[in-house]
Structures are given as C-alpha cells and as structure tokens.
Write an enzyme that holds these catalytic residues in place. Sequence first.
Site, mmCIF file in Angstrom:
data_model
loop_
_atom_site.group_PDB
_atom_site.id
_atom_site.type_symbol
_atom_site.label_atom_id
_atom_site.label_comp_id
_atom_site.label_asym_id
_atom_site.label_seq_id
_atom_site.Cartn_x
_atom_site.Cartn_y
_atom_site.Cartn_z
ATOM 1 N N SER A 49 0.794 -1.237 0.000
ATOM 2 C CA SER A 49 0.000 0.000 0.000
ATOM 3 C C SER A 49 0.823 1.281 0.000
ATOM 4 C CB SER A 49 -0.955 0.013 1.200
ATOM 5 O OG SER A 49 -2.065 -0.815 0.949
ATOM 6 N N LYS A 52 -0.014 3.727 -2.683
ATOM 7 C CA LYS A 52 -1.030 4.784 -2.616
ATOM 8 C C LYS A 52 -0.424 6.176 -2.597
ATOM 9 C CE LYS A 52 -4.670 1.940 -0.499
ATOM 10 N NZ LYS A 52 -4.035 0.614 -0.312
ATOM 11 N N SER A 113 -5.882 3.648 4.528
ATOM 12 C CA SER A 113 -5.415 2.816 3.417
ATOM 13 C C SER A 113 -6.558 2.050 2.750
ATOM 14 C CB SER A 113 -4.337 1.829 3.889
ATOM 15 O OG SER A 113 -3.558 1.370 2.805
#
Length: 437
Positions: A49, A52, A113
């Site tokens: 993640s 992102k 997230s």
Amino acid sequence: MFFSLFAGVDQAKAEAALNVNADGAIIVDGETGKVLYEKNGDSSLGVASMTKMMTEYLLLDAVKRGKVKWDQDYSVSELVYKISQPRDLSNVPLRRDGSYKVRELYEAMAIYSANGATIALAEVIAGSETNFVKLMNEKAKKLGLKNSKFVNSTGLNNKDYHGEQPEGTGADEENVMSPRDVATLAFHLINDYPDVLKTASTPRKTFRAGTTDKIDMINWNWMLPELDYGYKGMDGLKTGTTDFAGYCFTGTAARDGKRFITVIQNAKDSSGKNDGYRARFGETKKMLDYAFNNFSKEQLVPKHYQVKGHTTIPVIKGKEDQVKIYTKSAIKMVIQNGDKKNYQTELVLDKTKINKDGELTAPIKKDEKIGYLTVKPKSGEKVSFLTGEGQKTAQVDVIAAQEVEKANWFVLMMRGIGNFFGDVWDGISSAVKGWFK
C-alpha cells in the site's frame, strides 16, 4: 556537474553504523533528497500500500490543475463496491448505491489505506483503473523512478481483484519499486504537495460521521505521536503489507529544523517475536534516531566565498585588467556531525567565457555568472541525491564582484602600441644578450 547515483562518504559510514533488518531500506534528507544511508537501494521490491503515495500524488496534481474538485461527487462502480466490502483488506465499505465526496475518499485512502476508496479515486481521475495505471507508470518515468512497475492503484496483489484487475496486467502481479524510487516519490509528494502531511498525520477520524455507515479510522502509521509506537516529530507517510511485499513503511519526521524520510521494505523482526508491526516501526525508529543524532545542516561555503589562488581573473579589453570573483550565495548541506573538515571545494569556470589563456573579455557585468563552485568529500567519493535539482544544492554560482567596462578605442590602440614596442624591446634585449655570450 556531478550527478552521481553512487554512495557517498556519509553513506559508507552509515552502513558501518547501522544494521537495518530488511530486504531494502534508505534514509534521505527531506529538504534536498541527499541520500544518507541505503541498503539494496536500487533493487525492485514489493511495496504493497505504499503504492497509494502515487495515487495521492496524481490526485493532488489533478486537484491543483482543476481537473478534480474536493467536493466532487462519486457514484460507486461495481468493481469499487466489490473491492470495498472485504474487511480482511483495509477498507471502508462503500454502498453500491452510495455517493461520496472526493475529499472523504481521499481521507479514507491516506489515513486508513482504504482500497475500495483508492480505486474510486482512480476512476474519478482517469475514468477507469486501467487508464489510471497508465498514468501511474507515465508519472513514474517523469519523476525518474527507474526500478518501478505499477499494475494497480492500491498495492493489493491482483489476485484480490478476482479476475477484474486492470487490463493488461497479470492475475497475480503486484507493484514493485526500489527503496530509492519509493523515497523519490515520497520526496516529491511532501515537497510538491506539503498539505498531504496534514492528512497523513491525522491519527484518528470517523468516516461518514453521523450516519449508520460511520467507521472509526485509526491511522495505520502507528508511529504518529498519539499512537502505539509514537515517535516525536512523525507526521507521515504510508504503510504497506502483503504476503509478497512483507511489512513496509515510508516514514517522515521533522525536528529542530531537520526533516528525514525513511523507507523500509520487508522489515524483519530482530526480537525473535515474528511481529511485522514491531519490525517495520522498530527498524524505522532505528533509522530516524540515527539520522537525527548523527546528521545536521552545516554551512560548508559562506556567501561571497573566494577560492584561495582564484580571487581574481585577468580581463582583456577592459578598463581594468582583472576582476574579483566570489560565490553568489552560501552552500549548506546535511552532513554527519564533525565531517565539515572532510569536504573540499572545486571551482569550475565557464569555458564559453574564458579564453585559452584563462582570461575574460570585457565588458563584464556585476553579478555576471563566471562559473560555479561545488563541494565534495576529500576522499573523492561522490555525494548522492535523489534528483538532479537536489544535486544542484551542492554547488553555487561564482559571479563577478564588480562591473568591468570595455576600454575605448584610443586606450586599446595605445595598449596595442605599447605591447608592440614592448615585444620589440624584448626582442632587442634578447639579441644583445646573445651577442655577449
């Protein structure tokens, strides 16, 4: 110009002093991008993640350009609905018939997230996640990310899409980046869009407060001062975890006028407890402690500094026969404590302005650039920066301290005559000396 990507003297010392338990790691100065430590810095590794951050960058860029508005409404697509439901993935469940503002989707992504919210933002920006992935890889090239590949906007493994992953990507592919690339992305994110830290540093927030859909979001960055692994000055940036990537974290903290960025990929727990959270935050603390305790910004060259033996340059065709030169401004750099004496200066003059005899030709304007001065370790090793712009902070323009006007035709003629007879006299003197040998 010195645009090296090789480890410098500070990095060599850091590598000797640190033993970061991870597949890859890096520490950089958050202001200039100077690399202070790296481990497998250019190896392509899973990022999960931390991906992102690229989605955040593209969103903030779209908002800045007026392509997307914070209060813009989004209607949930079937893909976003499906991805947002599993709670074993990081998510805020979105209703199939729901409508959401861009800002609340952004907060869910940056704080919690949330994967479904991330794909929703990709659709807002590019119409589809497939198109968005193309934008991600294009932006990666523009930012100089040489060891990265994006296959989705979230950092999930494509198998979590159950066959609905972005077109042109493999069923079980996953995003990869090198520690240097992750740090470069983070560096651009916080410097190009510093407001991102206001959201990234939010420890807790309620999604859809006041509705039956409300969810209390606790930031996955547990090193924020208010959370379990609180660290003084921590205000970002992004965690990531998958089976492929392991436990990852891009952290940034500011104290006493200094900011550092750290990246750790597939952190290993040295305590023997096999705790991935402890590993990524513990190793990050180790790196940040090292940076704050051992590095400081020092003035290596003051403003109007003159290089010994090169305080002036000869001038031809001018009212004066030389001009004083000095640096336009100071050079300040984050270096290891006590290392100031281990740096030296190098003067590089502009060959387009200097003739073969090392002379400038009048007229010369005050503050006219004559060349540049750079600093480097006396050991000869190169200083490494994430970007070319960062590299330029290790050098400063050298300029003329005063104006030198061009001499008029009569003065130039008289000098020419004087030089002619001077040459004649030198010739006669040499000949006379030869006769009496």
